[in-house]
Design a protein around this motif. Structure first.
Motif, short mmCIF file in Angstrom:
data_model
loop_
_atom_site.label_atom_id
_atom_site.label_comp_id
_atom_site.label_asym_id
_atom_site.label_seq_id
_atom_site.Cartn_x
_atom_site.Cartn_y
_atom_site.Cartn_z
N PHE A 9 7.63 0.52 17.75
CA PHE A 9 7.08 1.85 18.00
C PHE A 9 5.59 1.82 18.36
N CYS A 10 4.91 0.74 18.03
CA CYS A 10 3.46 0.69 18.28
C CYS A 10 3.19 0.73 19.78
N ALA A 11 2.32 1.68 20.20
CA ALA A 11 1.97 1.82 21.61
C ALA A 11 0.67 1.10 21.95
N GLY A 12 0.02 0.51 20.95
CA GLY A 12 -1.21 -0.23 21.19
C GLY A 12 -2.41 0.65 21.49
N CYS A 13 -2.37 1.91 21.07
CA CYS A 13 -3.45 2.84 21.39
C CYS A 13 -4.76 2.50 20.68
N GLY A 14 -4.68 1.83 19.55
CA GLY A 14 -5.88 1.39 18.84
C GLY A 14 -6.49 2.39 17.87
N ARG A 15 -5.91 3.57 17.76
CA ARG A 15 -6.50 4.59 16.88
C ARG A 15 -6.56 4.11 15.44
N CYS A 16 -5.52 3.44 14.98
CA CYS A 16 -5.51 2.96 13.58
C CYS A 16 -6.60 1.92 13.36
N ARG A 17 -6.82 1.08 14.37
CA ARG A 17 -7.82 0.02 14.23
C ARG A 17 -9.22 0.60 14.09
N LYS A 32 -0.37 -4.87 20.66
CA LYS A 32 0.09 -4.07 19.52
C LYS A 32 -0.73 -4.45 18.29
N THR A 33 -0.76 -3.52 17.34
CA THR A 33 -1.59 -3.73 16.16
C THR A 33 -0.85 -4.52 15.09
N GLU A 34 -1.61 -5.38 14.45
CA GLU A 34 -1.10 -6.11 13.28
C GLU A 34 -2.14 -6.04 12.18
N GLU A 50 -3.59 8.65 11.70
CA GLU A 50 -4.03 8.56 13.09
C GLU A 50 -2.90 8.22 14.06
N CYS A 51 -1.84 7.60 13.55
CA CYS A 51 -0.80 7.12 14.45
C CYS A 51 0.11 8.26 14.91
N ASN A 52 0.15 8.46 16.22
CA ASN A 52 1.00 9.52 16.79
C ASN A 52 2.39 9.01 17.15
N PHE A 53 2.67 7.76 16.84
CA PHE A 53 3.93 7.16 17.27
C PHE A 53 4.83 6.79 16.10
N ASN A 54 4.43 7.23 14.91
CA ASN A 54 5.24 6.97 13.71
C ASN A 54 5.52 5.48 13.53
N ALA A 55 4.52 4.67 13.88
CA ALA A 55 4.72 3.21 13.85
C ALA A 55 4.29 2.59 12.52
N ILE A 56 3.63 3.37 11.67
CA ILE A 56 3.11 2.78 10.43
C ILE A 56 3.79 3.44 9.23
N GLN A 57 4.24 2.60 8.33
CA GLN A 57 4.83 3.09 7.09
C GLN A 57 4.07 2.47 5.93
S1 SF4 Z 1 -2.16 4.11 15.92
FE1 SF4 Z 1 0.06 3.58 15.89
S2 SF4 Z 1 0.60 3.29 18.07
FE2 SF4 Z 1 -1.64 3.22 17.96
S3 SF4 Z 1 -2.13 1.03 17.75
FE3 SF4 Z 1 -1.98 1.86 15.66
S4 SF4 Z 1 0.17 1.50 15.03
FE4 SF4 Z 1 0.07 1.27 17.26
#
Ligand code: SF4
Ligand code: SF4
Length: 104
Positions: A9-17, A32-34, A50-57
Motif C-alpha cells: 500500500f505504501c505510495a512512497g510519498c514520504g509524509r511519514c518520514r 517505499k518507506t521502511e 499522515e499516511c493517506n494510503f492506509n499503509a501503516i498499522q
Molecule cells: S505516508 Fe504512507 S504512503 Fe507515504 S511513504 Fe509513508 S507509508 Fe508510504
C-alpha cells in the motif's frame, strides 16, 4: 510496541518520514518507506496520521492491554477514523474531528 508498514500500500510519498520525531523511517531503494529498528518506535502515531494510503498499522501489544490488536487511521477531510481490529476480527472505530480534538 511498533508499527508495521505494508509495502503493497505504501505510495512512497514520504509524509511519514517527515514527521517521525525519532527519524526512524527511511526510503528504501524501491522508494517505499521502511523502519530502521522497530524497537526504537515509541508509538507516537504521527506517521499513521499522515499516511493517506492506509499503509501503516500500529500493534497494540499485550503490555498495554491491546492483546495484539492492530490500529490504523484513515483520514476523511478533518476527521480521523481510528480503527482497532482485535485478533478475533472484532473492529472498533473511533472518529475524531481534528478541529475538535483540543476541546477535551
Ligand atoms: S505516508 Fe504512507 S504512503 Fe507515504 S511513504 Fe509513508 S507509508 Fe508510504
Ligand atoms: S509511531 Fe512515531 S516514533 Fe514510531 S515510527 Fe511512527 S512517527 Fe516514528
Amino acid at each position: 510496541m511498533s508499527i508495521r508498514i505494508d509495502r503493497e500500500f505504501c505510495a512512497g510519498c514520504g509524509r511519514c518520514r517527515e514527521v517521525c520525531p525519532g527519524n526512524l523511517l527511511y526510503a528504501a531503494e524501491s522508494g517505499k518507506t521502511e523502519i530502521r529498528n522497530p524497537k526504537d518506535c515509541w508509538g507516537c502515531t504521527s506517521c499513521l496520521k499522515e499516511c493517506n494510503f492506509n499503509a501503516i498499522q500500529y500493534y497494540l501489544g499485550a503490555d498495554m492491554g491491546g492483546r495484539g490488536s492492530r490500529l490504523s487511521i484513515r483520514r476523511e477531510g478533518n476527521v480521523l477514523n481510528w480503527t482497532a481490529v482485535r485478533p478475533d476480527g472484532q473492529k472498533t472505530v473511533i472518529s475524531v474531528d481534528k478541529k475538535q480534538a483540543n476541546a477535551y
